[in-house]
Every structure is written in C-alpha cells, then in structure tokens.
Enzyme design. Structure first.
Site, short mmCIF file in Angstrom:
data_model
loop_
_atom_site.label_atom_id
_atom_site.label_comp_id
_atom_site.label_asym_id
_atom_site.label_seq_id
_atom_site.Cartn_x
_atom_site.Cartn_y
_atom_site.Cartn_z
CE LYS A 53 -3.78 -2.56 2.03
NZ LYS A 53 -4.48 -3.04 3.21
CD GLN A 97 -3.30 -4.61 6.37
OE1 GLN A 97 -3.18 -3.65 5.62
NE2 GLN A 97 -3.95 -5.70 6.02
CG ASP A 120 -9.70 -0.30 4.39
OD1 ASP A 120 -9.45 -0.59 3.21
OD2 ASP A 120 -8.92 -0.56 5.34
#
Ligand code: NDP
Length: 285
Positions: A53, A97, A120
């Site tokens: 990422k 994460q 997200d």
C-alpha cells in the site's frame, strides 16, 4: 476452450497511472492527498500488505504516514491515535490493517475513524450508505472486482450472481455491489447446503472463503465468469486462491488468477478512495 484470464495487475497499473495524473493536477491546486497506515504487531502477511500500500502511494504521489505499533498497545492508545489522525489536515485517509491482536475490539477501532477518512469503507455509516445505494466510498476489494468485471465487458444486469463468503469486508459488500448493478444475487456461507449446486447456477461466481482451491471445475457452469478473491499460502509456500485454477479455467469463460487478479485491484481502489477523500475535503472547505 480455455478461459480468458483477467489481468488485475495490468488494470491496476492503468488505474494508478490515471490517479497519478489526477494527483499531479490536485497538487497544482495545493491539494496533497495523504494516507495514514496503521499496523499493529508483526504479522508477516499484514507487513506485506502495508508495504504494498505504501509503495502504491509512492507511485501515485500520495503521501503515506506509517504508524507501526507494538503488539501490546492498548485499544485506548490505538483509538487515541485515530482521534489525532482524524484532526490531522495532512491525513485524508486512515487505514487500520486488519486483523488486530485479540485484545483489541476491531469494531470499536473502526467506529473511531472519521467517516470522511474511512477509505476502507468499513465504518458502519459507510456500510449503511452502500446498503441504501448512496455510497461515499466503495469497499476496496468488491469495488476492484466490479472494475475487473466492467473492464472485461461483462454486463451484470439480469445475471445469476453467486457470492461464496459473507464477511463484512468482501462477501456482503460484494453482494450489495452486484445487486446495485441489477444482478440476481445469492450469498453462500459455511452453513449453505449443497454449495456445489448453488455455485453451478452462477453466471458470475465470486469466491471469498479463505480455503485453498475449495471451488473445483465441477462447481462451475460452462461459460461462467469466475472471480477468485482467496489468498492462501500452502505449506510449500505456493500462493493459491479459493478456486482450483487448473480445472476451473477449462470450464469458465473468464477467470481471475491468484496472484495478479483481485489483489492488485484492491490496492488501486484504496488509492482511488484516498484521492476521493482529498477532493471531498477540499470541496467542503
Ligand atoms: P472471512 O474468514 O472473514 O470469511 C470467510 C467466509 O467464507 C465466511 O463467510 C464463511 O462462512 C465462508 N466459508 C468458510 N468456509 C466455507 C465453506 N467450506 N463453504 C462455504 N463458505 C465458507 O474471510 P474474508 O472474506 O476476509 O477473506 C476471504 C479470502 O479472501 C481470504 O483468503 C482472504 O485472504 C482473501 N482476501 C483477499 C483480498 C484481496 O485483496 N485479494 C482482500 C480480502 C480478503 P461463515 O460466515 O458461515 O463462517
């Protein structure tokens, strides 16, 4: 005839190229997209994802801020950091994460993220907006799959779509996106009876279970489009999906590989959401 293999890596590169130009344009207007990436503990798979990422941010010109936190950090400390990042003007997107260590409640952590920085799209408000058909951010993996489907010229409308897996991250939002494009959607899970027969009805089959090569060629309707979300590392270190690629590709018309299918698209969509978050913020000012 063998199935056409959908190249997610290539499409992700194309999308990231377009985003790079967009970011250059935004920077000329003094808008500098930034993504905060939080990783807790030393899970090797999480480290690989976080690095990928960060690398994508670099390629596109998005600033990334990494917060690598000790495995034993308390939930309160993690939420305090999120509150700080919520107020930080340099940060447009906040990514935590997953999975988090067991002593931390993931729902409470996600709930702490500012909905306008929730790139997200895991926050209940953003999940709800997707559900009512007014999404602000699209969840990255399902959105990447929709891009792959679109790029290959497949029209979802009226198709029998079967999603195997009902997680909040992949299965459920995937079903919502297919429904929003007028697919007829069935969602399977571990209690579904005769899953092979249900899968066989699918014109579009999306598999996200986390079980190596569970879906065999015999589960697939001839000519179906097969999207394999699974990422499983075998004992011999080989990476395989949830679909048995070799048998599936002789029956499907179109199939995604693992690696190089859905994975790169997930990251491209995260970048897209971060750029969108930066634009939304500048419009709100
Ligand atoms: P979860 O473990 O959260 O969910 C798995 C789902 O599969 C559950 O709904 C479960 O059912 C269902 N399931 C498990 N076993 C079976 C079975 N034998 N038959 C039918 N259904 C079953 O996983 P995720 O959705 O987070 O991830 C799925 C896979 O996708 C993993 O391999 C993950 O690594 C990968 N992934 C890949 C991404 C990418 O970018 N390429 C992004 C995210 C995930 P139940 O609800 O009944 O327990």
């Amino acid at each position: 005839m063998e199935a056409k293999v959908l190249n997610g890596k290539e499409l992700a590169t194309k999308i990231k190229g377009e985003l790079k130009l967009e970011v250059e344009e935004l920077k000329r207007k003094n808008i500098n997209p930034g993504l905060a990436v939080i990783i807790v503990g030393n899970d090797p798979a999480s480290r690989v994802y976080v690095n990928a990422k960060k690398k994508a941010c670099e390629e596109i010109g998005i600033q990334s801020f990494e917060y690598a936190l000790d495995e034993n950090i308390s939930e309160e400390e993690l939420i305090d950091l999120i509150h700080k990042l919520n107020k930080d003007d340099k940060v447009n997107g906040i990514l935590v994460q997953l999975p988090l260590p067991k002593h931390i409640n993931e729902d409470r952590v996600i709930f702490a993220i500012d909905i306008n920085k929730d790139v997200d799209a895991f926050h209940p408000v953003n999940v709800g907006r997707l559900m009512i058909g007014d999404p602000q951010f699209l969840p990255c993996t399902p959105a990447g799959i929709m891009e792959l489907i679109k790029e290959s010229g497949i029209d979802v409308e009226g198709k029998e779509c079967v999603v195997v897996g009902r997680s909040n991250i992949v299965g459920k939002p995937m079903a919502m996106l297919l429904l929003s494009k007028n697919g007829t959607v069935t969602v399977c899970h571990s209690k579904t009876k005769d899953i092979e027969e249900v899968c066989k009805r699918a014109d579009i089959l999306v598999v996200a279970v986390g079980r190596p090569e569970m879906v065999k060629g015999s589960y697939i309707k001839p000519g179906a489009v097969v999207i394999d979300v699974g990422v499983n590392r075998l004992e011999n270190k080989k990476l395989v999906g949830d679909v048995e690629f070799e048998s599936a590709k002789t029956i499907a018309s179109t199939i995604t590989p693992v690696p190089g299918g859905v994975g790169p698209m997930t990251i491209a969509m995260l970048m897209k959401n971060t750029v969108k978050a930066a634009k939304l913020k500048s419009q709100a000012q």
